[in-house]
Scaffold this active site. Structure first.
Site, PDB file in Angstrom:
ATOM      1  N   CYS A   1      29.089  -8.131  69.264  1.00 54.82           N
ATOM      2  CA  CYS A   1      28.642  -9.069  70.298  1.00 54.82           C
ATOM      3  C   CYS A   1      28.005 -10.324  69.707  1.00 54.82           C
ATOM      4  O   CYS A   1      28.388 -11.449  70.041  1.00 54.82           O
ATOM      5  CB  CYS A   1      27.685  -8.375  71.262  1.00 54.82           C
ATOM      6  SG  CYS A   1      26.302  -7.504  70.474  1.00 54.82           S
ATOM      7  N   TYR A   2      27.035 -10.159  68.811  1.00 54.23           N
ATOM      8  CA  TYR A   2      26.447 -11.321  68.143  1.00 54.23           C
ATOM      9  C   TYR A   2      27.499 -12.113  67.356  1.00 54.23           C
ATOM     10  O   TYR A   2      27.540 -13.346  67.433  1.00 54.23           O
ATOM     11  CB  TYR A   2      25.326 -10.894  67.199  1.00 54.23           C
ATOM     12  CG  TYR A   2      23.981 -10.655  67.833  1.00 54.23           C
ATOM     13  CD1 TYR A   2      23.361 -11.635  68.620  1.00 54.23           C
ATOM     14  CD2 TYR A   2      23.289  -9.463  67.619  1.00 54.23           C
ATOM     15  CE1 TYR A   2      22.105 -11.419  69.170  1.00 54.23           C
ATOM     16  CE2 TYR A   2      22.034  -9.243  68.164  1.00 54.23           C
ATOM     17  CZ  TYR A   2      21.441 -10.226  68.943  1.00 54.23           C
ATOM     18  OH  TYR A   2      20.194 -10.015  69.483  1.00 54.23           O
TER      19      TYR A   2
END
Length: 352
Positions: free
Chosen positions: A155-156
């Site tokens: 996600c990051y």
């Protein structure tokens, strides 16, 4: 494959937040049928008991993880397991003819020594791992189309790499100056009870964690290095924000050409993502908010050049559970199956 025939899909690790997002998206996908939901500690439970809001749509029990059973019933398998487990499950599934999309970190790295150093897991699946493609469609679309094993991006890294890709691909910034300041909602920590995610701990507070040692750092660096065609190291600092979902990643870098202005970068980014319908490059002076991306597979990018310091600032907002996890996995599935890339994926948020 004919679009009239639905493919059979299984989800291993269906009880977590990523798993339930997958279930929701795939229930509304016109070309798939969920035939298997698997888990370990949740095996034997009705899925609707875990998520009562889905009782009216899902009449399925969580089954034990059995490779032969999964392979005999599923064309495609999503693995939503903790890091270090998919590398044991994916190889036999691939060998039995399944397409596999892994949502953990196990197949995100070309260099398994890097994976072992950061995740402390020895690997014995080198030949299978070498076939894996990094699951960020905006950067590796054509490779994903030809692969049977996808290591879906974290996600990051998704938020950060979408912000960085045009800068690195076109050599616009000095790589050694890149700083990533990112903030995520609490769902990024999973559904397990954790003290730092309790309302009393997280609410009305903002704090950094994993400073200088977060596991997404080598993932970001490997893809940055591929884009720049040189080794790249980044300074990445994640923060926990007291909201359920969303990521805002703010990226800084020193421009090679100090004469570039915001309009130049907006033109470059718009051209770079012209074939990427899920990436929305915002106009001059408009900066993204996580609320805009919530519940969608969209990534919003805002860009500003600080002519005083010679730096570019790129802000990237995504839903960590959709574009940062389940939605991106389905986006990869669509490419693998030769379907429209946006098939069955949400693009409208609830607002406000």
């Amino acid at each position: 494959m004919s679009e009239s025939k639905k493919i059979s899909v299984g989800i291993v690790g269906a009880s977590g937040y990523g798993g339930v997002q997958l279930v929701k998206i795939l229930l509304e996908h016109p070309q798939v049928e969920i035939v298997y939901l698997g888990g370990d500690s949740s095996a034997g439970k009705e899925y609707g008991d875990l998520y009562p809001h889905l009782q009216h749509r899902v009449k399925t029990k969580i089954e034990p993880i059995d490779i032969d059973s999964i392979a005999s019933r599923c064309d495609v398998v999503f693995l939503g397991l903790p890091n270090g487990l998919a590398c044991d499950i994916a190889p036999p599934l691939i060998e039995k003819g399944c397409k596999v999309l892994d949502l953990s970190a196990d197949y995100r790295f070309k260099n398994l020594d890097t994976y072992t150093a950061w995740y402390k897991t020895e690997r014995k699946d080198n030949s299978i791992a070498s076939q894996a493609v990094y699951g960020l469609p905006e950067l590796y679309r054509e490779d994903i189309k030809k692969s049977s094993l996808i290591g879906c991006a974290g996600c990051y890294p998704t938020a950060s790499l979408l912000a960085l890709a045009p800068l690195l691909k076109q050599g616009l910034v000095l790589p050694e100056t890149i700083i990533i300041d990112a903030k995520s909602g609490t769902s990024g920590g999973g559904r397990q009870g954790k003290i730092n995610l309790l309302l009393a701990e997280a609410d009305s507070s903002l704090g950094a964690y994993g400073v200088a040692k977060h596991r997404h750092t080598p993932e970001i660096e490997e893809i940055c290095s591929d884009l720049a065609r040189n080794e790249v190291k980044v300074q990445f600092t994640p923060h926990l924000i007291p909201m359920p979902r969303g990521i805002l990643s703010t990226v800084y870098g020193t421009l090679r050409d100090p004469g570039l202005v915001t309009e130049d970068l907006l033109t470059i980014y718009t051209a770079f993502y012209r074939n990427s319908s899920f990436v929305k490059v915002l106009g001059n002076g408009i900066y993204p908010q996580t609320k805009w991306a919530c519940g969608t597979n969209l990534a919003y990018l805002g860009i500003e050049v600080d002519t005083r310091t010679g730096r570019v600032i790129v802000m990237s907002a995504i839903d960590n559970l959709i574009k940062g996890q389940a939605g991106q996995a389905v986006q990869c599935l669509n490419l693998m199956m030769g379907w429209a890339e946006d098939l069955g994926l949400p693009t409208l948020t609830f607002y406000p």
